[in-house]
Structures are given as C-alpha cells and as structure tokens.
Scaffold this motif. Structure first.
Motif, PDB file in Angstrom:
ATOM      1  N   ALA A 118       0.932  -1.200  -0.003  1.00 56.62           N
ATOM      2  CA  ALA A 118       0.021  -0.099  -0.123  1.00 56.62           C
ATOM      3  C   ALA A 118       0.935   1.131   0.130  1.00 56.62           C
ATOM      4  O   ALA A 118       0.375   2.383  -0.617  1.00 56.62           O
ATOM      5  CB  ALA A 118      -0.773   0.128   1.222  1.00 56.62           C
ATOM      6  N   MET A 119       2.248   1.062   0.504  1.00 59.08           N
ATOM      7  CA  MET A 119       2.921   2.408   0.560  1.00 59.08           C
ATOM      8  C   MET A 119       3.782   2.427  -0.776  1.00 59.08           C
ATOM      9  O   MET A 119       4.411   3.586  -0.825  1.00 59.08           O
ATOM     10  CB  MET A 119       4.069   2.187   1.722  1.00 59.08           C
ATOM     11  CG  MET A 119       3.358   2.327   3.035  1.00 59.08           C
ATOM     12  SD  MET A 119       4.568   1.970   4.377  1.00 59.08           S
ATOM     13  CE  MET A 119       5.419   3.677   4.259  1.00 59.08           C
ATOM     14  N   GLY A 120       3.580   1.790  -1.614  1.00 62.97           N
ATOM     15  CA  GLY A 120       4.222   1.655  -2.975  1.00 62.97           C
ATOM     16  C   GLY A 120       5.217   0.901  -3.166  1.00 62.97           C
ATOM     17  O   GLY A 120       5.847   1.113  -4.320  1.00 62.97           O
ATOM     18  N   PHE A 121       5.762  -0.027  -2.406  1.00 63.19           N
ATOM     19  CA  PHE A 121       7.103  -0.837  -2.504  1.00 63.19           C
ATOM     20  C   PHE A 121       6.509  -1.940  -3.476  1.00 63.19           C
ATOM     21  O   PHE A 121       5.463  -2.378  -3.281  1.00 63.19           O
ATOM     22  CB  PHE A 121       7.543  -1.356  -1.185  1.00 63.19           C
ATOM     23  CG  PHE A 121       7.900  -0.132  -0.166  1.00 63.19           C
ATOM     24  CD1 PHE A 121       9.242   0.241  -0.357  1.00 63.19           C
ATOM     25  CD2 PHE A 121       7.204   0.155   0.890  1.00 63.19           C
ATOM     26  CE1 PHE A 121       9.669   1.378   0.533  1.00 63.19           C
ATOM     27  CE2 PHE A 121       7.811   1.195   1.822  1.00 63.19           C
ATOM     28  CZ  PHE A 121       9.067   1.616   1.500  1.00 63.19           C
ATOM     29  N   ASP A 122       7.495  -2.329  -4.268  1.00 69.77           N
ATOM     30  CA  ASP A 122       7.555  -3.782  -4.543  1.00 69.77           C
ATOM     31  C   ASP A 122       8.002  -4.686  -3.318  1.00 69.77           C
ATOM     32  O   ASP A 122       8.777  -4.343  -2.654  1.00 69.77           O
ATOM     33  CB  ASP A 122       8.513  -3.846  -5.808  1.00 69.77           C
ATOM     34  CG  ASP A 122       8.284  -3.251  -6.904  1.00 69.77           C
ATOM     35  OD1 ASP A 122       7.072  -2.825  -7.282  1.00 69.77           O
ATOM     36  OD2 ASP A 122       9.117  -3.022  -7.850  1.00 69.77           O
ATOM     37  N   VAL A 123       7.359  -5.851  -3.623  1.00 67.98           N
ATOM     38  CA  VAL A 123       7.646  -6.832  -2.432  1.00 67.98           C
ATOM     39  C   VAL A 123       7.793  -8.042  -2.928  1.00 67.98           C
ATOM     40  O   VAL A 123       7.179  -8.683  -3.785  1.00 67.98           O
ATOM     41  CB  VAL A 123       6.203  -6.888  -1.541  1.00 67.98           C
ATOM     42  CG1 VAL A 123       6.356  -8.081  -0.536  1.00 67.98           C
ATOM     43  CG2 VAL A 123       5.871  -5.462  -0.853  1.00 67.98           C
TER      44      VAL A 123
END
Length: 333
Positions: A118-123
């Motif tokens: 949700a914070m925009g990181f790739d995971v």
C-alpha cells in the motif's frame, strides 16, 4: 518451545604479537596483513525483514539454520515493520523483501505485506510454498493482495533442484510434492513467481537451467529458466578454512566492483530472542553475528562506525561475504 542457537557467529579475538593472524578476525586487515575490502551503501534499494527463524522443515544446509525449533530470531510484529517501512520510504527504497524461516508462519505476515504494498513498494517473499503458505487464510489473503497490487508482489519459491531426489536430499523426505502443489497454485492464480535453486549438484549453470526449463514446461509454469531474475541459482556455502579473504586488490583481480555487492544496496532487520527492539544488519546472511549490528534504525545504520563498519561501509570480515557474494556472485535481490 526449545531455542536452538545456531553456531554461525564470528569471534573477533586479538592475537598476541607472536601468533599469526587467523582469517576473518581483524576488521581492517586480512590474515596476510593486506587491507580488507569494504563496501559502502550506494543506495538502499532493498530492505529485508527476517520475520523469524522458525520454519516448518529443517534443510540440510540452510544458510541460517532455520527449523521448527530455532527461534533465535523471533517473529517481527507488523508495528515493528511499519516503523522501518516509513524510514525506507523517506530514503527512496524500491523493494521490501521478507525472508525467514518460513515467512508465512509469522501470524502478522499478511498485514506486513499489505502495508508495504500500500505504501508503493515492490514486495518479494521468500517461501518454500508448503503448508504454511497453503493454509486457507493465507491463500485468501494472498489472493486479495494479488487482486489489489498485481505483479508488485512476487513470491520466490525455494526448489533446490529440478528433480525430486536432489530437492529432498536438501530439504528432507516428502518436501517435493507440497512445494510443487504450492507452485501449481501460485502460477495458476497468476502470481508473479520465481524460483531459487542451488548449484551444489556438480552440474553447470546451463545444465541446471535446462533441467528447470523442462520441469517448468511439464508443469505449465510461466517461468523463464534463462532469466536470472526468475530462476536464481545460489552457491552452496560450507564452513571451510579454504575460503579466501577479500582484499582491496581483489576488486581489480576479479574484475568486480564493490557497488555490485548485496550490501551496497540492501540492509536487513532482525529481532533476536530476548531483545527489546529489532536491529539492522548489512544483509540476509549474517543474522546471528552481533559484531555486524548497525543500530536500531536505518539512520543509525548509515552512521555506524568502528568494528565492522566505517561510516556505514561494511568491512567484508566474514566468510559468507567472500564465498556467497564476492566469489559466488550471489545476491538475494
């Protein structure tokens, strides 16, 4: 729960003037007296979280000796992860990685993944794709994340070899079929999926990739065996005195740059059993060595000095630095 403390630490002792210096003992010089190589943080591209060392299986050569009884690193909480995610966002970090143990044994893993995405990181999640991942609650949560965030969530599954015999030689009997079923589900459900194998079977990388390619074709998995990002082959590591130390001269000898090393672009967060707070380490391979602790925040890690660090630069004073990263060409990202 029985705590099993792995024997993976490095002991830093000061030799007497008459004793020869042992390998990997002095942070600044090698056993031959040459300046030790070090790696500065170029950019924090990937922040790793070790969600805990508990795992549903015990592998023969697990890099950090995860097992059903090893809780030397305890479960991180979603609140603890959140604090580091906010720091990483300010630093321009691109990717968040979750490893273990088996991450899907951590009861708060879905909340961690959801916040990071949700914070925009790739995971990226490293998993064995077995029973912990295949529980209905986890599968339902993963499907929800996949619907919301698509290919920004990647699951990398440990499949040590493309044959059942060699995979189970490493991971134990009856570990092949559950992993295959987990991979079947991930690929059929459209998740971005990658594979992590090992290069300890006396075969060339080309031979290994050909073998995996045949397996992928047979199972109908949309994974490209020739793509090093989709099929990563990791070097085996063994506690051996034959591992050479890396000096500053080695960069030119090997034709490599410090910027290529994993610790030039990543850090890892762990929480030790009994600790009040998590700590930051240079990478995923040094979870137990207190000499490599860099502080309790990413800001502290950037300023770490003395011992294993020089203004946040990591001194390559561990055999894993040499065997896995510099000589083995390994990187967890």
């Amino acid at each position: 729960m029985t705590t099993r403390t792995p024997n993976l630490s490095t002991t830093f002792a000061t030799p007497s003037a008459t004793e020869p210096l042992a390998k990997f003992t002095d942070p600044d010089v090698t056993a031959t007296g040459e300046p030790r190589a070090r790696v500065a943080l170029r950019q924090l591209e990937t922040l790793w979280f070790n969600t805990g060392t508990l795992c549903n299986i015990t592998c023969r050569n697990c890099y950090i000796e995860s097992s059903p009884t090893n809780d030397a690193l305890v479960y991180l909480t979603a609140a603890e992860v959140s604090r580091f995610l906010n720091e990483a966002k300010q630093l321009g970090t691109r990717e968040i990685g979750f490893t273990g143990g088996e991450p899907f044994m951590n009861p708060e893993i879905l909340a961690m993944l959801g916040e990071a995405l949700a914070m925009g990181f790739d995971v990226l999640v490293l998993t064995n794709a077995m029973t912990p991942m295949q529980r209905p609650r986890i599968k339902e949560g993963l499907m929800d994340l996949h619907r919301r965030f698509g290919s920004r969530l990647c699951l990398r599954v440990s499949l040590d070899h493309y044959t059942q015999a060699h995979h189970e030689e490493e991971r134990g009997l009856n570990t092949w079929q559950p992993a295959i079923l987990g991979l079947d589900w991930l690929c059929a459900s459209g998740f971005r999926t990658a594979i992590a194998g090992r290069t300890c079977w006396h075969e060339t990388a080309d031979m290994a990739r050909q073998g995996y390619a045949q397996l992928f074709k047979e199972r109908g998995w949309p994974i490209d065996a020739d793509d090093a990002g989709q099929l990563m082959l990791f070097p085996e590591m063994a506690e051996s005195d034959t591992v050479p130390e890396i000096t500053t001269r080695c960069w030119s000898i090997l034709g490599k740059s410090p910027d290529e090393m994993m610790c030039a672009s990543s850090r890892m967060v762990v929480k030790r059993n009994g600790a009040v707070a998590p700590v930051v380490l240079p990478c995923t391979l040094l979870p137990y060595d207190t000499a490599f602790e860099m502080g309790t925040t990413l800001a502290d890690a950037g300023k770490a000095d003395g011992g294993m660090f020089d203004s946040g630069a990591v001194k390559l004073c561990h055999r894993h630095c040499a065997e896995f990263c510099v000589l083995g060409g390994g990187s967890c990202s």
